[in-house]
Design a protein around this motif. Structure first.
Motif, PDB file in Angstrom:
ATOM      1  N   GLU A 162     -96.230  85.381  93.989  1.00 18.41           N
ATOM      2  CA  GLU A 162     -94.968  84.651  94.064  1.00 18.41           C
ATOM      3  C   GLU A 162     -94.306  84.816  95.427  1.00 18.41           C
ATOM      4  O   GLU A 162     -94.091  85.928  95.903  1.00 18.41           O
ATOM      5  CB  GLU A 162     -94.017  85.108  92.956  1.00 18.41           C
ATOM      6  CG  GLU A 162     -94.374  84.553  91.591  1.00 18.41           C
ATOM      7  CD  GLU A 162     -93.181  84.550  90.662  1.00 18.41           C
ATOM      8  OE1 GLU A 162     -92.253  85.336  90.907  1.00 18.41           O
ATOM      9  OE2 GLU A 162     -93.176  83.761  89.708  1.00 18.41           O
ATOM     10  N   GLY A 163     -93.991  83.664  96.034  1.00 20.02           N
ATOM     11  CA  GLY A 163     -93.258  83.666  97.289  1.00 20.02           C
ATOM     12  C   GLY A 163     -94.020  84.207  98.473  1.00 20.02           C
ATOM     13  O   GLY A 163     -93.421  84.557  99.489  1.00 20.02           O
ATOM     14  N   THR A 164     -95.354  84.281  98.392  1.00 17.80           N
ATOM     15  CA  THR A 164     -96.145  84.797  99.506  1.00 17.80           C
ATOM     16  C   THR A 164     -96.931  83.662 100.152  1.00 17.80           C
ATOM     17  O   THR A 164     -97.014  82.554  99.628  1.00 17.80           O
ATOM     18  CB  THR A 164     -97.135  85.873  99.028  1.00 17.80           C
ATOM     19  OG1 THR A 164     -98.164  85.252  98.246  1.00 17.80           O
ATOM     20  CG2 THR A 164     -96.423  86.922  98.175  1.00 17.80           C
ATOM     21  N   MET A 172     -92.078  75.540 100.015  1.00 18.81           N
ATOM     22  CA  MET A 172     -93.444  75.719  99.557  1.00 18.81           C
ATOM     23  C   MET A 172     -94.364  75.115 100.612  1.00 18.81           C
ATOM     24  O   MET A 172     -94.079  74.054 101.172  1.00 18.81           O
ATOM     25  CB  MET A 172     -93.656  75.029  98.210  1.00 18.81           C
ATOM     26  CG  MET A 172     -95.050  75.207  97.631  1.00 18.81           C
ATOM     27  SD  MET A 172     -95.211  74.519  95.954  1.00 18.81           S
ATOM     28  CE  MET A 172     -95.299  72.761  96.332  1.00 18.81           C
ATOM     29  N   PRO A 197     -98.121  81.474  89.395  1.00 21.10           N
ATOM     30  CA  PRO A 197     -98.413  82.645  90.229  1.00 21.10           C
ATOM     31  C   PRO A 197     -98.094  83.947  89.503  1.00 21.10           C
ATOM     32  O   PRO A 197     -97.063  84.064  88.827  1.00 21.10           O
ATOM     33  CB  PRO A 197     -97.493  82.453  91.442  1.00 21.10           C
ATOM     34  CG  PRO A 197     -97.103  81.021  91.433  1.00 21.10           C
ATOM     35  CD  PRO A 197     -97.095  80.605  89.997  1.00 21.10           C
ATOM     36  N   ASN A 237     -96.857  79.932  98.931  1.00 26.78           N
ATOM     37  CA  ASN A 237     -95.432  80.256  98.923  1.00 26.78           C
ATOM     38  C   ASN A 237     -94.746  79.615  97.717  1.00 26.78           C
ATOM     39  O   ASN A 237     -93.733  78.929  97.836  1.00 26.78           O
ATOM     40  CB  ASN A 237     -94.753  79.805 100.223  1.00 26.78           C
ATOM     41  CG  ASN A 237     -93.372  80.411 100.398  1.00 26.78           C
ATOM     42  OD1 ASN A 237     -93.104  81.504  99.906  1.00 26.78           O
ATOM     43  ND2 ASN A 237     -92.481  79.697 101.076  1.00 26.78           N
ATOM     44  N   THR A 253    -103.461  84.584  89.188  1.00 20.97           N
ATOM     45  CA  THR A 253    -102.551  83.694  88.466  1.00 20.97           C
ATOM     46  C   THR A 253    -102.477  84.122  87.003  1.00 20.97           C
ATOM     47  O   THR A 253    -103.374  84.797  86.479  1.00 20.97           O
ATOM     48  CB  THR A 253    -103.009  82.232  88.553  1.00 20.97           C
ATOM     49  OG1 THR A 253    -104.340  82.118  88.032  1.00 20.97           O
ATOM     50  CG2 THR A 253    -102.973  81.742  89.984  1.00 20.97           C
ATOM     51  N   THR A 281     -93.056  79.848  93.848  1.00 25.63           N
ATOM     52  CA  THR A 281     -92.304  80.720  92.947  1.00 25.63           C
ATOM     53  C   THR A 281     -91.839  79.925  91.731  1.00 25.63           C
ATOM     54  O   THR A 281     -91.326  78.813  91.865  1.00 25.63           O
ATOM     55  CB  THR A 281     -91.069  81.312  93.660  1.00 25.63           C
ATOM     56  OG1 THR A 281     -91.506  82.036  94.821  1.00 25.63           O
ATOM     57  CG2 THR A 281     -90.309  82.250  92.744  1.00 25.63           C
ATOM     58  N   ASP A 282     -92.024  80.500  90.546  1.00 26.98           N
ATOM     59  CA  ASP A 282     -91.514  79.919  89.294  1.00 26.98           C
ATOM     60  C   ASP A 282     -91.978  78.483  89.086  1.00 26.98           C
ATOM     61  O   ASP A 282     -91.212  77.606  88.672  1.00 26.98           O
ATOM     62  CB  ASP A 282     -89.987  79.983  89.254  1.00 26.98           C
ATOM     63  CG  ASP A 282     -89.476  81.392  89.006  1.00 26.98           C
ATOM     64  OD1 ASP A 282     -90.248  82.202  88.452  1.00 26.98           O
ATOM     65  OD2 ASP A 282     -88.324  81.687  89.362  1.00 26.98           O
ATOM     66  N   PRO A 331     -97.260  88.156  89.797  1.00 29.20           N
ATOM     67  CA  PRO A 331     -96.300  88.877  90.657  1.00 29.20           C
ATOM     68  C   PRO A 331     -96.771  89.059  92.088  1.00 29.20           C
ATOM     69  O   PRO A 331     -95.975  89.023  93.026  1.00 29.20           O
ATOM     70  CB  PRO A 331     -96.146  90.227  89.935  1.00 29.20           C
ATOM     71  CG  PRO A 331     -96.483  89.937  88.514  1.00 29.20           C
ATOM     72  CD  PRO A 331     -97.546  88.884  88.545  1.00 29.20           C
ATOM     73  N   ILE A 340     -87.398  74.419  94.466  1.00 27.97           N
ATOM     74  CA  ILE A 340     -88.501  74.811  95.342  1.00 27.97           C
ATOM     75  C   ILE A 340     -88.061  74.620  96.785  1.00 27.97           C
ATOM     76  O   ILE A 340     -87.641  73.534  97.175  1.00 27.97           O
ATOM     77  CB  ILE A 340     -89.757  73.957  95.073  1.00 27.97           C
ATOM     78  CG1 ILE A 340     -90.236  74.125  93.624  1.00 27.97           C
ATOM     79  CG2 ILE A 340     -90.874  74.338  96.037  1.00 27.97           C
ATOM     80  CD1 ILE A 340     -91.390  73.220  93.261  1.00 27.97           C
ATOM     81  N   GLN A 378     -86.869  76.700  88.999  1.00 33.89           N
ATOM     82  CA  GLN A 378     -85.815  76.790  89.990  1.00 33.89           C
ATOM     83  C   GLN A 378     -86.132  75.846  91.145  1.00 33.89           C
ATOM     84  O   GLN A 378     -87.236  75.298  91.227  1.00 33.89           O
ATOM     85  CB  GLN A 378     -85.656  78.219  90.505  1.00 33.89           C
ATOM     86  CG  GLN A 378     -86.858  78.729  91.315  1.00 33.89           C
ATOM     87  CD  GLN A 378     -86.635  80.130  91.854  1.00 33.89           C
ATOM     88  OE1 GLN A 378     -85.954  80.941  91.261  1.00 33.89           O
ATOM     89  NE2 GLN A 378     -87.219  80.412  93.007  1.00 33.89           N
TER      90      GLN A 378
END
Length: 423
Positions: A49-51, A78, A44, A118, A25, A120-121, A46, A75, A73
């Protein structure tokens, strides 16, 4: 039978016994770290993010949890795991801003853990949990008192203005950077520029801090007196052209106006705050924190005593009526029975109701109820400014259609109408 008294506790993201972040993080860089509570937040990196990798595991002992931070943005999907159950998709379609973005319904009292992945942003700044007054955790974490609590905070003077959701309580952290919107804790602040205005606050404990919003966007000055049990501490604040914050156009949430001395012994104290001088720099109060030393003597309105029930609203995927759930919109008497219907319905649940227990969620559903009960067909649409909170049963294979949340007092947002329990 009165409800067990509860207290609100704040947990910073740096408290490792409650927040478990992986080493990947990172700290947010889109705004100065000083805008966050404790000047820290986590988001998160790189590689996360989104994993499906875990972003955070949150441990707490209480009955509910709210997360504050920044959402850049929408969500979608998640993954949320509560107390080791099956993953639940979580969606947020509320405002992109700093503030409240996640809230769970009331859980059974006791230890819980929430795992998020999961992601992101999203940055996490702090959590606020509700805990029973008798819980051991309540003596180890700071209590948070909102500015709107006018039973504990006694305002004096004629110049105070209360700003709440829909009344310009929202602001830009950086006035030249769109997308840095923010909202204060609990969507409310008290602000004044009046000389002689102030407030009194009595507490039992130590380590008290008054947090508010500092406006660095205009040249000005402010002088405040903080008298703790009669011992005065006068403090001056000023914004000048050479300030970095002025050049940034910064409006700073979570600004610590005052903190008691670090060597202050625990005890009973009365803090009297007074505005001595003000020139174009308002005194804006958001919340107060302190470490309690006697839970049985916490000021009155910081605990729920089982009086008139306040309400909170949640959005749940698939609800069919429980025998103790009123068929009138906006009224409830007990817990709800969950199903796997794909539609979503808004309901209002009193804080004094029986807590939601995960055992009430059925493992399988053989039949589905009607998609939308007739009495819910007239639910009004909600404006974008209202925070949306979602929780879906684990046996729903895809996120349901989303609708807006109601305000915490059980009423629809301004510009809409609703049916009361008595109508």
């Amino acid at each position: 039978m009165s409800a067990t008294p509860q207290v609100s506790l704040i947990i910073d993201d740096t408290v490792k016994s409650h927040f478990e972040f992986p080493s990947s993080t990172v700290a947010p860089s889109f705004v100065p770290l000083s805008v966050f509570y404790g000047s820290s937040a986590e988001m998160p990196g790189p590689s996360l993010e989104g994993t499906t990798a875990t972003f955070v595991n949150i441990l707490f002992d209480g009955t509910s949890i709210m997360l504050y931070g920044n959402v850049s943005q929408q969500i979608e999907n998640m993954s949320m795991i509560v107390d080791g159950a099956n993953p639940i998709p979580f969606n947020y379609d509320g405002p992109r801003r700093y503030g409240l973005f996640f809230e769970l319904p009331t859980l059974a009292a006791g230890p819980h853990n929430v795992t998020l992945s999961n992601v992101t942003d999203v940055s996490i700044d702090f959590a606020v949990i509700s805990a029973n007054l008798s819980a051991g955790i309540a003596s180890q974490l700071p209590i948070i008192i909102d500015d709107s609590d006018q039973t504990d905070i006694i305002y004096t003077g004629q110049g105070w203005t209360s700003l709440t959701e829909g009344e310009q309580s929202n602001f830009l952290v950086l006035n030249s950077q769109p997308g840095t919107d923010a909202t204060p804790y609990n969507d409310s602040v008290h602000t004044t520029s009046g000389i002689g205005d102030g407030f009194n606050f009595t507490f039992i404990g130590n380590d008290l801090t008054i947090y508010g919003i500092m406006n660095w966007t205009a040249i000005g000055s402010l002088s405040l007196r903080f008298a703790l049990n009669g011992s005065s501490d006068d403090q001056d604040y000023a914004v000048v052209v050479d300030d970095v914050q002025f050049s940034q156009g910064l409006t700073q949430p979570n600004f610590p106006w005052y903190q008691t001395p670090s060597n202050l012994a625990a005890g009973q104290y009365t803090l009297v705050v007074e505005v001595l001088q003000c020139q174009n720099l308002p005194f804006t109060v958001d919340y107060i924190t302190y470490l309690p030393s006697s839970l049985s003597s916490i000021p009155g309105s910081s605990v729920s005593t089982g009086g008139p029930s306040s309400t909170k609203s949640f959005i749940v995927a698939g609800i069919r009526e429980h025998p103790n759930f009123s068929s009138k919109k906006g009224c409830s008497k007990s817990h709800l029975d969950y199903t796997s219907a794909i539609s979503t319905i808004v309901f209002v649940r009193t804080l004094g109701d029986a807590p939601l227990n995960r055992s009430e969620l059925p493992a399988t559903i053989s039949t589905l109820p009607p998609r939308v009960p007739a009495h819910e067909s007239s639910i009004p649409s909600m404006p974008q400014s209202v925070v949306s909170r979602y929780i879906f049963p684990s046996n729903v294979s895809e996120p349901p259609k989303l609708v807006r949340a109601w305000r915490g007092d059980g009423s629809a947002s301004s510009g809409t109408t609703t049916t009361s329990c008595d109508s």
